[in-house]
Scaffold this active site. Structure first.
Site, PDB file in Angstrom:
ATOM      1  N   LYS A  22      45.430  50.427  24.739  1.00 18.01           N
ATOM      2  CA  LYS A  22      45.359  50.946  26.113  1.00 18.01           C
ATOM      3  C   LYS A  22      46.004  49.973  27.099  1.00 18.01           C
ATOM      4  O   LYS A  22      46.797  50.376  27.947  1.00 18.01           O
ATOM      5  CB  LYS A  22      43.889  51.164  26.506  1.00 18.01           C
ATOM      6  CG  LYS A  22      43.705  51.406  28.011  1.00 18.01           C
ATOM      7  CD  LYS A  22      42.259  51.566  28.412  1.00 18.01           C
ATOM      8  CE  LYS A  22      41.557  50.306  28.813  1.00 18.01           C
ATOM      9  NZ  LYS A  22      41.813  49.808  30.170  1.00 18.01           N
ATOM     10  N   ASN A  23      45.658  48.701  26.977  1.00 19.62           N
ATOM     11  CA  ASN A  23      46.109  47.770  28.013  1.00 19.62           C
ATOM     12  C   ASN A  23      47.586  47.388  27.886  1.00 19.62           C
ATOM     13  O   ASN A  23      48.150  46.813  28.799  1.00 19.62           O
ATOM     14  CB  ASN A  23      45.188  46.543  28.084  1.00 19.62           C
ATOM     15  CG  ASN A  23      43.844  46.924  28.708  1.00 19.62           C
ATOM     16  OD1 ASN A  23      43.715  47.994  29.317  1.00 19.62           O
ATOM     17  ND2 ASN A  23      42.843  46.064  28.557  1.00 19.62           N
ATOM     18  N   ASP A 116      37.417  49.962  36.922  1.00 17.95           N
ATOM     19  CA  ASP A 116      36.036  49.822  36.490  1.00 17.95           C
ATOM     20  C   ASP A 116      35.197  49.014  37.456  1.00 17.95           C
ATOM     21  O   ASP A 116      35.675  48.081  38.083  1.00 17.95           O
ATOM     22  CB  ASP A 116      36.011  49.094  35.144  1.00 17.95           C
ATOM     23  CG  ASP A 116      36.694  49.904  34.090  1.00 17.95           C
ATOM     24  OD1 ASP A 116      36.495  51.124  34.087  1.00 17.95           O
ATOM     25  OD2 ASP A 116      37.425  49.320  33.279  1.00 17.95           O
ATOM     26  N   PRO A 122      39.844  40.542  42.567  1.00 14.04           N
ATOM     27  CA  PRO A 122      40.892  40.321  43.562  1.00 14.04           C
ATOM     28  C   PRO A 122      42.291  40.397  42.945  1.00 14.04           C
ATOM     29  O   PRO A 122      42.448  40.268  41.730  1.00 14.04           O
ATOM     30  CB  PRO A 122      40.605  38.911  44.079  1.00 14.04           C
ATOM     31  CG  PRO A 122      39.674  38.285  43.113  1.00 14.04           C
ATOM     32  CD  PRO A 122      39.026  39.362  42.313  1.00 14.04           C
ATOM     33  N   ILE A 123      43.315  40.609  43.815  1.00 19.50           N
ATOM     34  CA  ILE A 123      44.700  40.630  43.314  1.00 19.50           C
ATOM     35  C   ILE A 123      45.559  39.598  44.063  1.00 19.50           C
ATOM     36  O   ILE A 123      46.763  39.754  44.182  1.00 19.50           O
ATOM     37  CB  ILE A 123      45.340  42.042  43.376  1.00 19.50           C
ATOM     38  CG1 ILE A 123      45.290  42.625  44.800  1.00 19.50           C
ATOM     39  CG2 ILE A 123      44.679  42.988  42.409  1.00 19.50           C
ATOM     40  CD1 ILE A 123      46.209  43.833  44.961  1.00 19.50           C
ATOM     41  N   ASP A 124      44.891  38.554  44.547  1.00 21.60           N
ATOM     42  CA  ASP A 124      45.613  37.522  45.315  1.00 21.60           C
ATOM     43  C   ASP A 124      46.748  36.883  44.501  1.00 21.60           C
ATOM     44  O   ASP A 124      47.805  36.542  45.051  1.00 21.60           O
ATOM     45  CB  ASP A 124      44.632  36.440  45.808  1.00 21.60           C
ATOM     46  CG  ASP A 124      43.811  35.859  44.670  1.00 21.60           C
ATOM     47  OD1 ASP A 124      43.042  36.623  44.047  1.00 21.60           O
ATOM     48  OD2 ASP A 124      43.949  34.656  44.369  1.00 21.60           O
ATOM     49  N   GLN A 125      46.562  36.734  43.192  1.00 23.52           N
ATOM     50  CA  GLN A 125      47.597  36.072  42.377  1.00 23.52           C
ATOM     51  C   GLN A 125      48.829  36.961  42.201  1.00 23.52           C
ATOM     52  O   GLN A 125      49.949  36.464  42.099  1.00 23.52           O
ATOM     53  CB  GLN A 125      47.043  35.666  41.000  1.00 23.52           C
ATOM     54  CG  GLN A 125      45.882  34.691  41.067  1.00 23.52           C
ATOM     55  CD  GLN A 125      46.252  33.393  41.769  1.00 23.52           C
ATOM     56  OE1 GLN A 125      47.206  32.710  41.403  1.00 23.52           O
ATOM     57  NE2 GLN A 125      45.512  33.052  42.811  1.00 23.52           N
ATOM     58  N   ASP A 307      36.245  42.347  27.052  1.00 25.08           N
ATOM     59  CA  ASP A 307      36.151  43.792  26.785  1.00 25.08           C
ATOM     60  C   ASP A 307      35.361  44.103  25.513  1.00 25.08           C
ATOM     61  O   ASP A 307      35.097  45.266  25.221  1.00 25.08           O
ATOM     62  CB  ASP A 307      37.560  44.403  26.675  1.00 25.08           C
ATOM     63  CG  ASP A 307      38.316  44.302  27.988  1.00 25.08           C
ATOM     64  OD1 ASP A 307      37.672  44.155  29.040  1.00 25.08           O
ATOM     65  OD2 ASP A 307      39.563  44.354  27.956  1.00 25.08           O
ATOM     66  N   ILE A 330      34.699  35.661  32.332  1.00 25.58           N
ATOM     67  CA  ILE A 330      35.741  36.398  33.059  1.00 25.58           C
ATOM     68  C   ILE A 330      35.090  37.284  34.127  1.00 25.58           C
ATOM     69  O   ILE A 330      35.492  37.288  35.285  1.00 25.58           O
ATOM     70  CB  ILE A 330      36.576  37.299  32.106  1.00 25.58           C
ATOM     71  CG1 ILE A 330      36.948  36.562  30.825  1.00 25.58           C
ATOM     72  CG2 ILE A 330      37.794  37.897  32.824  1.00 25.58           C
ATOM     73  CD1 ILE A 330      38.023  35.541  30.933  1.00 25.58           C
TER      74      ILE A 330
HETATM   75  N1  EPU Z   1      41.562  37.236  39.236  1.00 28.77           N
HETATM   76  C1  EPU Z   1      41.636  36.736  40.517  1.00 28.77           C
HETATM   77  N2  EPU Z   1      42.753  36.993  41.257  1.00 28.77           N
HETATM   78  C2  EPU Z   1      43.777  37.745  40.785  1.00 28.77           C
HETATM   79  C3  EPU Z   1      43.699  38.256  39.486  1.00 28.77           C
HETATM   80  C4  EPU Z   1      42.565  37.985  38.720  1.00 28.77           C
HETATM   81  O1  EPU Z   1      40.719  36.064  40.987  1.00 28.77           O
HETATM   82  O2  EPU Z   1      44.758  37.951  41.513  1.00 28.77           O
HETATM   83  C5  EPU Z   1      40.377  36.942  38.396  1.00 28.77           C
HETATM   84  C6  EPU Z   1      39.571  38.201  38.067  1.00 28.77           C
HETATM   85  O3  EPU Z   1      38.637  38.491  39.082  1.00 28.77           O
HETATM   86  C7  EPU Z   1      38.926  37.830  36.750  1.00 28.77           C
HETATM   87  C8  EPU Z   1      39.980  36.953  36.084  1.00 28.77           C
HETATM   88  O4  EPU Z   1      40.825  36.490  37.121  1.00 28.77           O
HETATM   89  O5  EPU Z   1      37.768  37.094  36.942  1.00 28.77           O
HETATM   90  C9  EPU Z   1      40.820  37.622  35.035  1.00 28.77           C
HETATM   91  O6  EPU Z   1      41.338  38.843  35.529  1.00 28.77           O
HETATM   92  P1  EPU Z   1      42.687  39.499  34.974  1.00 28.77           P
HETATM   93  O7  EPU Z   1      43.655  39.607  36.088  1.00 28.77           O
HETATM   94  O8  EPU Z   1      43.104  38.786  33.732  1.00 28.77           O
HETATM   95  O9  EPU Z   1      42.175  40.947  34.587  1.00 28.77           O
HETATM   96  P2  EPU Z   1      42.899  42.320  34.860  1.00 28.77           P
HETATM   97  O10 EPU Z   1      44.352  42.189  34.661  1.00 28.77           O
HETATM   98  O11 EPU Z   1      42.414  42.917  36.129  1.00 28.77           O
HETATM   99  C10 EPU Z   1      42.837  43.061  32.363  1.00 28.77           C
HETATM  100  C11 EPU Z   1      42.365  44.260  31.609  1.00 28.77           C
HETATM  101  C12 EPU Z   1      40.847  44.284  31.597  1.00 28.77           C
HETATM  102  C13 EPU Z   1      40.347  43.002  30.963  1.00 28.77           C
HETATM  103  C14 EPU Z   1      40.916  41.785  31.707  1.00 28.77           C
HETATM  104  C15 EPU Z   1      40.553  40.458  31.064  1.00 28.77           C
HETATM  105  C16 EPU Z   1      44.091  45.889  31.978  1.00 28.77           C
HETATM  106  C17 EPU Z   1      44.519  47.140  32.626  1.00 28.77           C
HETATM  107  N3  EPU Z   1      42.867  45.467  32.241  1.00 28.77           N
HETATM  108  O12 EPU Z   1      42.320  43.190  33.684  1.00 28.77           O
HETATM  109  O13 EPU Z   1      40.495  45.382  30.773  1.00 28.77           O
HETATM  110  O14 EPU Z   1      38.947  42.987  31.024  1.00 28.77           O
HETATM  111  O15 EPU Z   1      42.358  41.871  31.741  1.00 28.77           O
HETATM  112  O16 EPU Z   1      41.004  40.408  29.762  1.00 28.77           O
HETATM  113  O17 EPU Z   1      44.826  45.291  31.189  1.00 28.77           O
HETATM  114  C18 EPU Z   1      39.110  47.112  29.995  1.00 28.77           C
HETATM  115  O18 EPU Z   1      40.021  47.457  29.243  1.00 28.77           O
HETATM  116  O19 EPU Z   1      37.938  47.548  29.876  1.00 28.77           O
HETATM  117  C19 EPU Z   1      39.387  46.154  31.057  1.00 28.77           C
HETATM  118  C20 EPU Z   1      38.605  46.014  32.121  1.00 28.77           C
END
Ligand code: EPU
Length: 422
Positions: A22-23, A116, A122-125, A307, A330
Site C-alpha cells: 500500500k505505502n 488516520d 505535521p508536514i513541516d519537513q 504499522d 513513531i
Molecule cells: N514528522 C514530523 N514532521 C514531518 C513529517 C513527519 O514531525 O514533516 C514526524 C511524524 O509526526 C512522525 C514521524 O515524523 O512522528 C514519522 O512520520 P513519517 O513522515 O515517516 O510518516 P508518514 O510518511 O506520515 C508513513 C506511512 C505510515 C507509517 C509511517 C511510519 C504512508 C502513506 N504512510 O507515514 O503508514 O506509519 O510512514 O512508518 O506511507 C499505515 O500504513 O497505517 C500508516 C499510517
C-alpha cells in the site's frame, strides 16, 4: 458505513497471497504524473486508497484502467488542477500530489491532507524541503499552495530533522526534475522508498542511495515510462497475516513476501516462540504452542514497524505468562485500539507512552470500532480469536489498506463478512 462481522473461534488453514505494498502504491500513483507517457503498475492492491487516488487523477483528466492487479495510468492529457480538500482528506498519501505536481508543473494547489487518526502528523519537513528547492509555500483556506520560481526548482542539500517517509518521498518527487543535484540527509530507508526510486529511475530519473540515509538526486528535464513496474509485496499485510496465523492458524502459508523486509518483526515473533519456515518467497507459520511475552519498541526501518504494533497485539494477548510492553516511538498516541480490545475482555492498558499487555485466556465478541487501518487489523484478528460475534464498525478503514481481505480470510476458513450498514 461498512461493518465487518466475524464469528470467531475457528482455526484457519491454507494459503494466502500478499498484495503489492500500500505505502508504495500510494506514492507510485501520484508519481505517475511525472511521466510524459502512459504508466503500467503491476501487483496493485485492491484497496480503497487506490480508488480515491484514481478519483483524484480523473480530476486532472488522467485516465486510469484498473483490471485485476494491473493499473494503467495515462497522463498524456493531464492538466494542472487544484486538488481541493474533499477527496484529498480521504487519505494521507494524497499529499504526494504536492511533490508530484510541483515536479511536473512547478505549481501545486492541494487541500490539507487527512488520513488516520494516530496523533499529530505535521508536514513541516515536506515544506522545508520544497522551500529549500526554491518554492514558496502558502496556506490559504485549508489549502497549501506551492509555487516554483519562474526559473524552476533548483537542487539543494536538505537535512531532515527525522527520517520521515512522507517528506523523503515528497522531496524526491519534486527534485527529480529540478535543476542540478539534491541531497537528502537523514532520509527514510523504508523499502517503499527504494521501490519508488526504481520506478523513477526506469523513467529516466537519476536517484541514488535509497535504502541508506543519504539520497542523491541529479535532476533531469523529462521522465518517460517505458516498461511496467511491479510493486514490492506489502510487508505490513504480510506481518498482519503472520500474527493471524500465529493466533488462529492451524498451518498457514503466506506467499509473495520479501523476508528481509520482515526481519525485525520476525525476530520478535520468533522470540515469542512462534515457529516459521521460509521457502523462497513464501513463509509457513506452524500452529503456535505456548508463547512467551516480549517487549516491542517501534522504530524507523529497519526497526520494528509502527504499522505492525497493533496487528501484533492480539498475539501478545495470547501469551501464557508475563507482561508485554509496547512503546511506539513513531506515534506514541497510536492507542485507539486499546479501549476496543478492553470491550472484548483484553487485559491491556495505555500508560504514559507505553502499552501494557497481560495474558488473556479468552477474548469475547463485542461491538467495536476501527479508528484506523492498523487498529482495524488488530480488532479483526482479535475477532477471529474471540468466542461469539464481533461487529467492527468503520470497517472501511480496514478496506483502505488491506487487499481483498474478506476474500482472503474466507479462503482460509474464517467466518467473516463485510456489509453496508447505516
Ligand atoms: N514528522 C514530523 N514532521 C514531518 C513529517 C513527519 O514531525 O514533516 C514526524 C511524524 O509526526 C512522525 C514521524 O515524523 O512522528 C514519522 O512520520 P513519517 O513522515 O515517516 O510518516 P508518514 O510518511 O506520515 C508513513 C506511512 C505510515 C507509517 C509511517 C511510519 C504512508 C502513506 N504512510 O507515514 O503508514 O506509519 O510512514 O512508518 O506511507 C499505515 O500504513 O497505517 C500508516 C499510517
Amino acid at each position: 458505513m461498512k461493518q465487518m462481522i466475524i464469528h470467531g473461534g475457528k482455526p484457519l488453514k491454507g494459503d494466502v497471497w500478499i498484495g503489492g505494498a500500500k505505502n508504495s502504491t500510494v506514492a507510485l500513483i501520484p508519481a505517475s504524473i511525472l511521466s510524459r507517457t502512459p504508466v503500467t503498475l503491476e501487483g496493485v492492491p485492491r484497496i480503497a486508497d487506490v480508488d480515491n487516488l484514481m478519483d483524484l487523477l480523473s480530476e486532472m483528466d488522467v485516465k486510469c484502467d484498473f483490471q485485476e492487479t494491473t493499473l494503467k495510468i495515462n497522463p498524456e492529457d493531464i492538466h494542472m488542477s487544484p486538488l481541493p480538500a474533499g477527496k484529498i482528506k480521504s487519505l494521507r498519501a494524497s499529499y504526494y500530489f504536492m511533490g508530484a505536481l510541483l515536479g511536473r508543473f512547478g505549481k501545486a494547489v492541494v487541500g490539507f491532507p487527512g488520513g488516520d487518526d494516530i496523533g499529530p502528523r505535521p508536514i513541516d519537513q515536506h515544506i522545508k524541503g520544497f522551500e529549500a528547492l526554491g518554492a514558496t509555500v502558502k496556506n490559504q483556506n485549508d489549502q497549501i499552495i506551492i509555487t516554483a520560481p519562474t526559473e524552476g526548482l533548483k537542487g539543494a542539500v536538505i537535512d531532515l530533522a527525522m527520517p520521515s517517509v512522507g517528506a523523503t518521498i515528497n522531496i524526491m518527487l519534486a527534485a527529480v526534475t529540478a535543476k542540478g543535484q539534491t541531497i537528502i540527509n537523514n532520509a527514510a530507508k523504508e523499502p517503499e522508498i527504494i521501490d519508488l526510486a526504481t520506478f523513477l529511475n526506469n523513467m529516466g530519473a537519476v536517484v541514488r542511495g535509497t535504502g541508506t540515509e543519504t539520497i542523491r538526486i541529479e535532476g533531469v528535464a523529462r521522465l518517460e515510462s517505458k516498461a511496467p513496474h511491479t510493486i514490492i509485496p506489502d510487508r505490513i499485510e504480510a506481518g498482519t497475516y503472520i500474527a493471524l496465523a500465529a493466533t488462529v492458524g492451524n498451518g498457514i502459508r503466506i506467499h509473495n513476501i520479501i523476508e528481509e523486509h520482515l526481519d525485525s518483526y520476525l525476530a520478535k515473533v520468533e522470540e515469542m516462540g512462534v515457529v516459521t519456515k521460509v521457502d523462497e518467497d513464501s513463509l509457513y507459520v506452524y500452529p503456535a504452542g505456548d508463547l512467551k511475552m516480549v517487549q516491542v519498541r517501534t522504530d524507523p526501518y529497519p526497526g520494528f514497524a509502527t504499522d505492525l504494533q497493533q496487528p501484533m497485539t492480539p498475539l501478545l494477548l495470547s501469551a501464557k505468562s508475563g507482561e508485554g510492553i509496547i512503546s511506539d516511538t513513531i506515534y506514541p498516541k497510536r492507542v485507539g485500539h486499546i479501549p476496543e480490545l478492553q470491550k472484548m475482555g483484553a487485559d491491556i492498558q495505555a500508560e504514559d507512552n507505553f502499552i501494557l499487555i497481560h495474558p488473556t485466556a479468552e477474548l469475547k465478541g463485542a461491538h467495536v470500532s476501527a479508528g484506523e487501518i492498523r487498529a482495524g487489523a488488530c480488532l479483526m484478528i482479535a475477532g477471529l480469536m474471540a468466542k461469539g460475534e464481533t461487529v467492527i464498525s468503520n470497517a472501511g478503514n480496514i478496506l483502505r489498506g488491506y487487499d481483498r481481505v474478506e476474500e482472503k480470510i474466507k479462503k482460509l476458513g474464517g467466518d467473516i463478512s463485510v456489509i453496508d450498514a447505516n
